[in-house]
Design a protein around this motif. Structure first.
Motif, PDB file in Angstrom:
ATOM      1  N   GLU A  33       0.891  -1.229  -0.011  1.00 11.81           N
ATOM      2  CA  GLU A  33       0.063   0.121   0.133  1.00 11.81           C
ATOM      3  C   GLU A  33       0.896   1.181   0.075  1.00 11.81           C
ATOM      4  O   GLU A  33       0.541   2.207  -0.635  1.00 11.81           O
ATOM      5  N   ARG A  34       2.146   1.130   0.719  1.00 12.44           N
ATOM      6  CA  ARG A  34       2.955   2.291   0.842  1.00 12.44           C
ATOM      7  C   ARG A  34       3.331   2.676  -0.731  1.00 12.44           C
ATOM      8  O   ARG A  34       3.298   3.947  -1.007  1.00 12.44           O
ATOM      9  N   VAL A  35       3.662   1.761  -1.316  1.00 13.34           N
ATOM     10  CA  VAL A  35       4.524   1.971  -2.717  1.00 13.34           C
ATOM     11  C   VAL A  35       3.202   2.479  -3.729  1.00 13.34           C
ATOM     12  O   VAL A  35       3.276   3.330  -4.341  1.00 13.34           O
ATOM     13  N   PHE A  36       1.924   2.029  -3.725  1.00 16.55           N
ATOM     14  CA  PHE A  36       0.770   1.846  -4.375  1.00 16.55           C
ATOM     15  C   PHE A  36       0.315   3.615  -4.214  1.00 16.55           C
ATOM     16  O   PHE A  36       0.130   4.259  -4.949  1.00 16.55           O
ATOM     17  N   TYR A  37       0.100   3.757  -2.996  1.00 18.96           N
ATOM     18  CA  TYR A  37      -0.426   4.994  -2.662  1.00 18.96           C
ATOM     19  C   TYR A  37       0.452   6.415  -2.508  1.00 18.96           C
ATOM     20  O   TYR A  37       0.167   7.595  -2.809  1.00 18.96           O
ATOM     21  N   ALA A  38       1.865   6.024  -2.016  1.00 21.75           N
ATOM     22  CA  ALA A  38       2.819   6.846  -2.253  1.00 21.75           C
ATOM     23  C   ALA A  38       2.529   8.345  -1.693  1.00 21.75           C
ATOM     24  O   ALA A  38       2.560   9.210  -2.351  1.00 21.75           O
ATOM     25  N   LEU A  39       2.173   8.418  -0.487  1.00 21.00           N
ATOM     26  CA  LEU A  39       1.845   9.427   0.387  1.00 21.00           C
ATOM     27  C   LEU A  39       2.884  10.469   0.364  1.00 21.00           C
ATOM     28  O   LEU A  39       2.742  11.638   0.521  1.00 21.00           O
ATOM     29  N   GLU A  40       4.230  10.115   0.249  1.00 18.26           N
ATOM     30  CA  GLU A  40       5.317  10.937   0.326  1.00 18.26           C
ATOM     31  C   GLU A  40       5.205  11.977  -0.916  1.00 18.26           C
ATOM     32  O   GLU A  40       5.630  13.045  -0.799  1.00 18.26           O
ATOM     33  N   ARG A  41       4.640  11.483  -1.921  1.00 19.09           N
ATOM     34  CA  ARG A  41       4.471  12.316  -3.211  1.00 19.09           C
ATOM     35  C   ARG A  41       3.860  13.355  -2.813  1.00 19.09           C
ATOM     36  O   ARG A  41       3.673  14.497  -3.496  1.00 19.09           O
ATOM     37  N   LEU A  42       2.632  13.176  -2.014  1.00 22.56           N
ATOM     38  CA  LEU A  42       1.599  14.230  -1.618  1.00 22.56           C
ATOM     39  C   LEU A  42       2.098  15.346  -1.103  1.00 22.56           C
ATOM     40  O   LEU A  42       1.716  16.541  -1.009  1.00 22.56           O
ATOM     41  N   TRP A  43       2.992  14.799  -0.009  1.00 26.50           N
ATOM     42  CA  TRP A  43       3.364  15.855   1.050  1.00 26.50           C
ATOM     43  C   TRP A  43       4.880  16.113   0.852  1.00 26.50           C
ATOM     44  O   TRP A  43       5.449  16.882   1.862  1.00 26.50           O
ATOM     45  N   LYS A  44       5.652  15.947  -0.248  1.00 22.53           N
ATOM     46  CA  LYS A  44       6.922  16.290  -0.571  1.00 22.53           C
ATOM     47  C   LYS A  44       7.127  17.663  -0.440  1.00 22.53           C
ATOM     48  O   LYS A  44       8.425  18.055  -0.199  1.00 22.53           O
ATOM     49  N   ASP A  45       6.488  18.480  -0.498  1.00 22.65           N
ATOM     50  CA  ASP A  45       6.500  20.015  -0.489  1.00 22.65           C
ATOM     51  C   ASP A  45       6.501  20.601   0.806  1.00 22.65           C
ATOM     52  O   ASP A  45       6.783  21.716   1.158  1.00 22.65           O
ATOM     53  N   CYS A  46       5.853  19.538   1.761  1.00 18.98           N
ATOM     54  CA  CYS A  46       5.977  19.848   3.052  1.00 18.98           C
ATOM     55  C   CYS A  46       7.234  19.821   3.775  1.00 18.98           C
ATOM     56  O   CYS A  46       7.967  18.623   3.627  1.00 18.98           O
ATOM     57  N   PRO A  47       7.647  20.484   4.978  1.00 17.63           N
ATOM     58  CA  PRO A  47       8.886  20.401   5.545  1.00 17.63           C
ATOM     59  C   PRO A  47       8.840  18.934   6.360  1.00 17.63           C
ATOM     60  O   PRO A  47       7.832  18.609   6.805  1.00 17.63           O
ATOM     61  N   GLU A  48      10.027  18.288   6.338  1.00 21.07           N
ATOM     62  CA  GLU A  48      10.226  17.002   6.830  1.00 21.07           C
ATOM     63  C   GLU A  48      10.632  17.289   8.522  1.00 21.07           C
ATOM     64  O   GLU A  48      11.124  18.159   8.922  1.00 21.07           O
ATOM     65  N   ILE A  49       9.973  16.671   9.339  1.00 20.92           N
ATOM     66  CA  ILE A  49      10.297  16.677  10.685  1.00 20.92           C
ATOM     67  C   ILE A  49      11.320  15.901  11.061  1.00 20.92           C
ATOM     68  O   ILE A  49      11.466  14.735  10.994  1.00 20.92           O
ATOM     69  N   GLY A  50      12.411  16.339  11.950  1.00 23.88           N
ATOM     70  CA  GLY A  50      13.666  15.423  12.371  1.00 23.88           C
ATOM     71  C   GLY A  50      12.972  14.227  13.237  1.00 23.88           C
ATOM     72  O   GLY A  50      12.099  14.670  14.293  1.00 23.88           O
ATOM     73  N   LEU A  51      13.444  13.317  13.181  1.00 24.75           N
ATOM     74  CA  LEU A  51      12.977  12.157  14.232  1.00 24.75           C
ATOM     75  C   LEU A  51      14.063  11.577  14.912  1.00 24.75           C
ATOM     76  O   LEU A  51      15.224  11.846  14.390  1.00 24.75           O
ATOM     77  N   PRO A  52      14.058  10.709  16.020  1.00 26.18           N
ATOM     78  CA  PRO A  52      15.068   9.936  16.690  1.00 26.18           C
ATOM     79  C   PRO A  52      15.921   9.278  15.507  1.00 26.18           C
ATOM     80  O   PRO A  52      15.339   8.687  14.499  1.00 26.18           O
ATOM     81  N   GLU A  53      17.012   9.107  15.904  1.00 26.41           N
ATOM     82  CA  GLU A  53      17.884   8.272  15.138  1.00 26.41           C
ATOM     83  C   GLU A  53      17.571   6.941  14.567  1.00 26.41           C
ATOM     84  O   GLU A  53      17.711   6.310  13.657  1.00 26.41           O
ATOM     85  N   GLU A  54      17.075   6.036  15.628  1.00 30.15           N
ATOM     86  CA  GLU A  54      16.542   4.811  15.304  1.00 30.15           C
ATOM     87  C   GLU A  54      15.383   4.838  14.358  1.00 30.15           C
ATOM     88  O   GLU A  54      15.213   3.957  13.429  1.00 30.15           O
ATOM     89  N   ALA A  55      14.644   5.852  14.235  1.00 25.25           N
ATOM     90  CA  ALA A  55      13.514   6.142  13.389  1.00 25.25           C
ATOM     91  C   ALA A  55      14.126   6.307  12.081  1.00 25.25           C
ATOM     92  O   ALA A  55      13.835   5.857  10.807  1.00 25.25           O
ATOM     93  N   LYS A  56      15.290   7.211  11.961  1.00 25.26           N
ATOM     94  CA  LYS A  56      15.984   7.581  10.563  1.00 25.26           C
ATOM     95  C   LYS A  56      16.546   6.412  10.096  1.00 25.26           C
ATOM     96  O   LYS A  56      16.842   6.225   8.913  1.00 25.26           O
ATOM     97  N   ALA A  57      17.097   5.462  11.227  1.00 26.07           N
ATOM     98  CA  ALA A  57      17.957   4.458  10.436  1.00 26.07           C
ATOM     99  C   ALA A  57      16.817   3.431   9.772  1.00 26.07           C
ATOM    100  O   ALA A  57      17.477   2.360   8.894  1.00 26.07           O
ATOM    101  N   THR A  58      15.466   3.687   9.751  1.00 22.67           N
ATOM    102  CA  THR A  58      14.634   2.553   9.132  1.00 22.67           C
ATOM    103  C   THR A  58      14.479   2.941   7.484  1.00 22.67           C
ATOM    104  O   THR A  58      14.093   2.264   6.786  1.00 22.67           O
TER     105      THR A  58
END
Length: 144
Positions: free
Chosen positions: A99-124
């Protein structure tokens, strides 16, 4: 307008909970400038329905226990292919990898600023592709 400190706190706690349950490709966006209904979105994925449910349960439990919040709405729980947790300040989307690949929500929100996440989350980041490559090799009879 930017996401509130409370929203950032909720996003970071949810991202850490997702990472602890081995979610893939965790990312968060500050959508406060384009949406009036919430400040931020958290996206995460997993390769199986069972793991999607496990991630969702962990996020819900952790936010309740550590921060005293419960979602006002939980959708998609029955199929566990795309579960949405609405905390008003943030919305969490945990999707099956397909579903993640099919719906590609990142494309919809790519112009919005990314929020910094904990290192463990970034490592995913990139884990879904690694998992897909590994399982493709196993299906072809290769050992990686």
């Amino acid at each position: 307008m930017t996401a509130t400190d409370r929203s950032i706190e909720l996003i970071n706690a949810a991202a850490q909970a997702a990472a602890d349950k081995l979610a893939h490709d965790i990312i968060a966006y500050d959508v406060s400038d384009v949406l009036s209904i919430t400040d931020a979105f958290l996206l995460a994925s997993a390769p199986s329905d069972r793991q999607v449910k496990s991630i969702v349960d962990e996020i819900e439990e952790r936010l309740n226990k550590d921060l005293g919040v419960k979602p006002v709405r939980r959708e998609g729980d029955r199929e566990a292919r795309w579960v949405l947790l609405d905390y008003v300040d943030i919305v969490v989307h945990v999707q099956h990898s397909e579903e993640r690949v099919f719906y590609a929500l990142e494309r919809l929100w790519k112009d919005c600023p990314e929020i910094g996440l904990p290192e463990e989350a970034k490592a995913t980041r990139g884990k879904a592709a690694e998992h897909a490559d590994a399982t493709a090799g196993e299906q072809d009879g290769e050992l990686l």
